[in-house]
Design a protein around this motif. Structure first.
Motif, PDB file in Angstrom:
ATOM      1  N   ILE A   1       0.970  -1.112  -0.067  1.00 58.47           N
ATOM      2  CA  ILE A   1       0.338   0.272  -0.079  1.00 58.47           C
ATOM      3  C   ILE A   1       0.696   1.439   0.112  1.00 58.47           C
ATOM      4  CG2 ILE A   1      -1.834   1.535   1.562  1.00 58.47           C
ATOM      5  CD1 ILE A   1      -2.754  -1.463   2.281  1.00 58.47           C
ATOM      6  N   SER A   2       0.838   2.153  -0.932  1.00 65.37           N
ATOM      7  CA  SER A   2       1.992   3.344  -1.078  1.00 65.37           C
ATOM      8  C   SER A   2       1.214   3.893   0.578  1.00 65.37           C
ATOM      9  CB  SER A   2       1.218   3.771  -2.382  1.00 65.37           C
ATOM     10  OG  SER A   2       0.025   5.056  -2.215  1.00 65.37           O
ATOM     11  N   ALA A   3       2.127   4.845   0.398  1.00 65.39           N
ATOM     12  CA  ALA A   3       1.964   5.741   1.863  1.00 65.39           C
ATOM     13  C   ALA A   3       1.453   7.242   1.701  1.00 65.39           C
ATOM     14  CB  ALA A   3       3.603   6.932   1.578  1.00 65.39           C
ATOM     15  N   ALA A   4       0.846   7.689  -0.045  1.00 62.21           N
ATOM     16  CA  ALA A   4      -0.018   8.310  -0.350  1.00 62.21           C
ATOM     17  C   ALA A   4      -1.398   8.193   0.036  1.00 62.21           C
ATOM     18  CB  ALA A   4      -0.006   8.874  -1.985  1.00 62.21           C
ATOM     19  N   THR A   5      -1.520   6.481  -0.377  1.00 61.35           N
ATOM     20  CA  THR A   5      -3.078   6.128  -0.322  1.00 61.35           C
ATOM     21  C   THR A   5      -2.949   5.427   0.991  1.00 61.35           C
ATOM     22  OG1 THR A   5      -3.345   4.889  -2.232  1.00 61.35           O
ATOM     23  CG2 THR A   5      -5.033   4.574  -0.850  1.00 61.35           C
ATOM     24  N   GLY A   6      -3.653   6.339   2.000  1.00 58.12           N
ATOM     25  CA  GLY A   6      -4.403   6.075   3.346  1.00 58.12           C
ATOM     26  C   GLY A   6      -5.168   5.436   3.453  1.00 58.12           C
ATOM     27  N   GLU A   7      -5.352   4.883   5.437  1.00 60.95           N
ATOM     28  CA  GLU A   7      -6.290   4.817   5.885  1.00 60.95           C
ATOM     29  C   GLU A   7      -8.009   4.887   5.623  1.00 60.95           C
ATOM     30  OE1 GLU A   7      -8.108   2.992   9.853  1.00 60.95           O
ATOM     31  OE2 GLU A   7      -6.649   2.232   9.554  1.00 60.95           O
ATOM     32  N   SER A   8      -8.117   6.779   5.343  1.00 60.06           N
ATOM     33  CA  SER A   8      -8.600   7.670   5.140  1.00 60.06           C
ATOM     34  C   SER A   8      -9.551   7.421   3.602  1.00 60.06           C
ATOM     35  CB  SER A   8      -8.621   9.192   5.052  1.00 60.06           C
ATOM     36  OG  SER A   8      -6.840   9.681   4.473  1.00 60.06           O
ATOM     37  N   ASN A   9      -8.540   7.235   2.316  1.00 59.04           N
ATOM     38  CA  ASN A   9      -8.726   7.045   1.117  1.00 59.04           C
ATOM     39  C   ASN A   9      -9.902   5.841   1.217  1.00 59.04           C
ATOM     40  OD1 ASN A   9      -7.725   9.408   0.759  1.00 59.04           O
ATOM     41  ND2 ASN A   9      -5.918   8.511  -0.065  1.00 59.04           N
TER      42      ASN A   9
ATOM     43  N   GLN B   1     -11.318   4.210   3.442  1.00 56.27           N
ATOM     44  CA  GLN B   1     -12.455   4.208   4.290  1.00 56.27           C
ATOM     45  C   GLN B   1     -13.509   4.979   3.140  1.00 56.27           C
ATOM     46  OE1 GLN B   1     -11.843   5.608   7.939  1.00 56.27           O
ATOM     47  NE2 GLN B   1     -13.813   5.130   9.044  1.00 56.27           N
ATOM     48  N   ALA B   2     -12.277   6.263   2.849  1.00 56.08           N
ATOM     49  CA  ALA B   2     -14.178   6.319   1.763  1.00 56.08           C
ATOM     50  C   ALA B   2     -14.492   5.649   0.976  1.00 56.08           C
ATOM     51  CB  ALA B   2     -13.203   7.984   1.355  1.00 56.08           C
ATOM     52  N   ASP B   3     -13.625   5.090   0.409  1.00 52.58           N
ATOM     53  CA  ASP B   3     -13.870   4.503  -1.130  1.00 52.58           C
ATOM     54  C   ASP B   3     -14.720   3.101  -0.761  1.00 52.58           C
ATOM     55  OD1 ASP B   3     -12.372   5.483  -2.349  1.00 52.58           O
ATOM     56  OD2 ASP B   3     -10.398   4.093  -2.090  1.00 52.58           O
ATOM     57  N   TYR B   4     -15.177   2.691   0.821  1.00 51.96           N
ATOM     58  CA  TYR B   4     -15.487   1.795   1.047  1.00 51.96           C
ATOM     59  C   TYR B   4     -16.941   2.494   1.641  1.00 51.96           C
ATOM     60  CZ  TYR B   4     -17.413  -2.464   4.401  1.00 51.96           C
ATOM     61  OH  TYR B   4     -17.924  -3.508   4.520  1.00 51.96           O
ATOM     62  N   VAL B   5     -16.987   3.380   2.084  1.00 60.20           N
ATOM     63  CA  VAL B   5     -17.816   4.224   2.040  1.00 60.20           C
ATOM     64  C   VAL B   5     -18.824   4.597   1.099  1.00 60.20           C
ATOM     65  CG1 VAL B   5     -19.581   6.235   3.373  1.00 60.20           C
ATOM     66  CG2 VAL B   5     -17.827   5.042   4.559  1.00 60.20           C
ATOM     67  N   ILE B   6     -18.019   5.026   0.066  1.00 62.89           N
ATOM     68  CA  ILE B   6     -18.809   5.643  -1.633  1.00 62.89           C
ATOM     69  C   ILE B   6     -19.247   3.771  -1.723  1.00 62.89           C
ATOM     70  CG2 ILE B   6     -17.948   6.026  -3.675  1.00 62.89           C
ATOM     71  CD1 ILE B   6     -17.004   7.704  -2.719  1.00 62.89           C
TER      72      ILE B   6
END
Length: 73
Positions: free
Chosen positions: A51-59, A61-66
């Motif tokens: 997992i790249s450093a730019a792709t954090g847990e918040s991204n 989580q946001a993808d999962y919500v979408i």
């Protein structure tokens, strides 16, 4: 002499002789097959699950919500 004959005779040997026979057979198989790991296949997979450093847990989580929002509309 058939394979079954050899197996029956081997099973009649003392335990120490059977272990020695196993070792001799394994050594001969190793020499004949020349086992070497193939690095080509594994080296192409290096970093696949990273997992790249730019792709954090918040991204994530946001993808999962979408995903859930679209799924249950």
């Amino acid at each position: 002499m058939t394979l079954q004959d050899i197996q029956n005779q081997a099973l009649q040997l003392p335990t120490s002789d059977r272990w020695q026979l196993v070792q001799v057979l394994l050594d001969s198989l190793k020499r004949e097959t020349n086992l070497k790991p193939k690095r080509g296949n594994l080296s192409r997979l290096r970093g696949v699950a990273k997992i790249s450093a730019a792709t954090g847990e918040s991204n994530a989580q946001a993808d999962y919500v979408i995903y859930l929002t679209e799924k249950y509309q």
